[in-house]
Design an enzyme around this catalytic site. Structure first.
Site, mmCIF file in Angstrom:
data_model
loop_
_atom_site.group_PDB
_atom_site.id
_atom_site.type_symbol
_atom_site.label_atom_id
_atom_site.label_comp_id
_atom_site.label_asym_id
_atom_site.label_seq_id
_atom_site.Cartn_x
_atom_site.Cartn_y
_atom_site.Cartn_z
ATOM 1 C CE LYS A 183 19.521 31.006 -19.888
ATOM 2 N NZ LYS A 183 18.230 30.408 -19.500
ATOM 3 C CE1 TYR A 215 21.891 28.864 -21.890
ATOM 4 C CE2 TYR A 215 23.939 29.719 -20.975
ATOM 5 C CZ TYR A 215 22.712 29.109 -20.796
ATOM 6 O OH TYR A 215 22.317 28.737 -19.539
ATOM 7 C CB SER A 237 22.927 31.989 -17.788
ATOM 8 O OG SER A 237 24.289 31.623 -17.845
ATOM 9 C CB SER A 285 29.052 26.588 -11.992
ATOM 10 O OG SER A 285 29.759 27.517 -12.788
ATOM 11 C CG LEU A 291 8.299 25.684 -22.470
ATOM 12 C CD1 LEU A 291 9.415 26.695 -22.324
ATOM 13 C CD2 LEU A 291 7.336 25.793 -21.294
ATOM 14 C CG HIS A 338 27.292 31.746 -19.844
ATOM 15 N ND1 HIS A 338 28.676 31.774 -19.893
ATOM 16 C CD2 HIS A 338 26.958 30.668 -19.097
ATOM 17 C CE1 HIS A 338 29.143 30.736 -19.219
ATOM 18 N NE2 HIS A 338 28.134 30.051 -18.724
HETATM 19 C C1 15L Z 1 25.210 28.000 -17.651
HETATM 20 O O1 15L Z 1 24.389 28.893 -17.796
HETATM 21 C C2 15L Z 1 25.069 26.702 -18.320
HETATM 22 O O2 15L Z 1 23.718 26.309 -18.496
HETATM 23 C C3 15L Z 1 25.833 25.598 -17.647
HETATM 24 O O3 15L Z 1 25.942 24.553 -18.566
HETATM 25 C C4 15L Z 1 27.225 26.052 -17.174
HETATM 26 O O4 15L Z 1 28.041 26.295 -18.251
HETATM 27 C C5 15L Z 1 27.117 27.303 -16.335
HETATM 28 O O5 15L Z 1 26.377 28.288 -16.978
HETATM 29 C C6 15L Z 1 28.494 27.875 -15.950
HETATM 30 O O6 15L Z 1 28.809 28.997 -16.320
HETATM 31 O O7 15L Z 1 29.239 27.167 -15.261
#
Ligand code: 15L
Length: 280
Positions: A145, A141, A112, A170, A53, A114
């Protein structure tokens, strides 16, 4: 502002799990897909480029004659902060910059859950997770994000890009845990979500939840609905299988925070490594 309802779409991370689903699913909705990944595509018939990228010349080639971008490519889990920032932040900025250079407005970004994973379920108004909760990452992570969302917001405000950030739950072929009964995003709904994000008119910057219509879900669907995302799948169809396995302590803890097990101390990683890996 009209959305992108047809034409060529670049999918970064096209060899990954969500990427392959979009490569297969978007053509039925009127899009031609071009892929970009550091891993060559399994389907040799795909219009695809292979590389990194951060290679601006490659990105310019990838974005030539493209109407919109779906940016998925990145490291999908926890890693030292340097790696996360290189992958999610520098990689995303490279894509946003290339979109500007090529005059492409609509960009869909894979964020995500997360980014807000440290949000406790208890205490949420009406027990619903809305997209305007405080950004509250559960990992490096998640921090990356949060920064990805910040970049999307900046490029929308400053340069007029039309950005949709997907807080994906997920993504799995089928739910495999009790947590997934609430957080599952099915492959079919992932395609519907991206189609809505590409085609919705009047987008400046939007954050939407990427989850299916799960009976046990607690994440607000309204922002997605406003874009036209109508989830059709429900993890409940798999509940008997999932619940046949005895509940574990991890299952119980998983229900306490948005991010499930990412919240646990085991997700800690060494604070520093060198050199950082380039983004996928
Ligand atoms: C995510 O963002 C991850 O990339 C994936 O591996 C899972 O952990 C997912 O979230 C989740 O929360 O289930």
């Amino acid at each position: 502002m009209t959305g992108v309802t047809s034409g060529r779409v670049l999918v970064t991370g096209s060899s990954g799990t969500i990427g392959r689903t979009l490569v297969e699913g978007l053509p039925a909705h009127g899009y031609a897909v071009r892929g970009l990944d550091r891993v060559a595509p399994p389907d040799s018939g795909l219009d695809a480029l292979t590389g990194e990228l951060l290679d601006a010349a490659l990105l310019d080639r990838a974005l030539a004659d493209v109407h919109a971008v779906v940016h998925l490519a990145a490291h999908p889990g926890e890693a030292p902060l340097e790696e996360e920032l290189t992958s999610h932040v520098l990689g995303t900025q490279a894509v946003l910059q290339a979109a500007r250079r090529q005059g492409i407005k609509r960009v869909v970004l894979a964020s995500s859950n997360h980014a807000v994973g440290r949000t406790p379920r208890g205490g949420l108004p009406d027990g619903r997770l809305t997209v305007d909760v405080r950004q509250r990452p559960d990992t490096f992570y998640g921090v990356a994000k949060v920064a990805l969302e910040g970049l999307g917001s900046l490029y929308a405000d400053r340069y007029g890009l039309e950005v949709v950030a997907l807080r994906i739950g997920s993504f799995q072929p089928r739910p495999r845990s009790r947590r997934h009964l609430a957080t599952w995003l099915s492959p079919g709904d992932a395609v519907r979500l991206v189609v809505a994000s590409l085609s919705a008119p009047d987008v400046a910057y939007e954050v939407v939840h990427g989850v299916s219509a799960n009976t046990r879900g607690w994440w607000d669907h309204e922002p997605g609905r406003r874009l036209g995302y109508l989830a059709q799948d429900d993890a409940e169809a798999f509940a008997d299988d999932v619940l046949a396995v005895p509940e574990t302590e991890q299952d119980r803890r998983d229900g306490e925070f948005v991010g499930g097990e990412f919240v646990d101390a085991e997700y800690d990683v060494p604070a520093s490594v060198s050199p950082p890996r380039p983004p996928a």
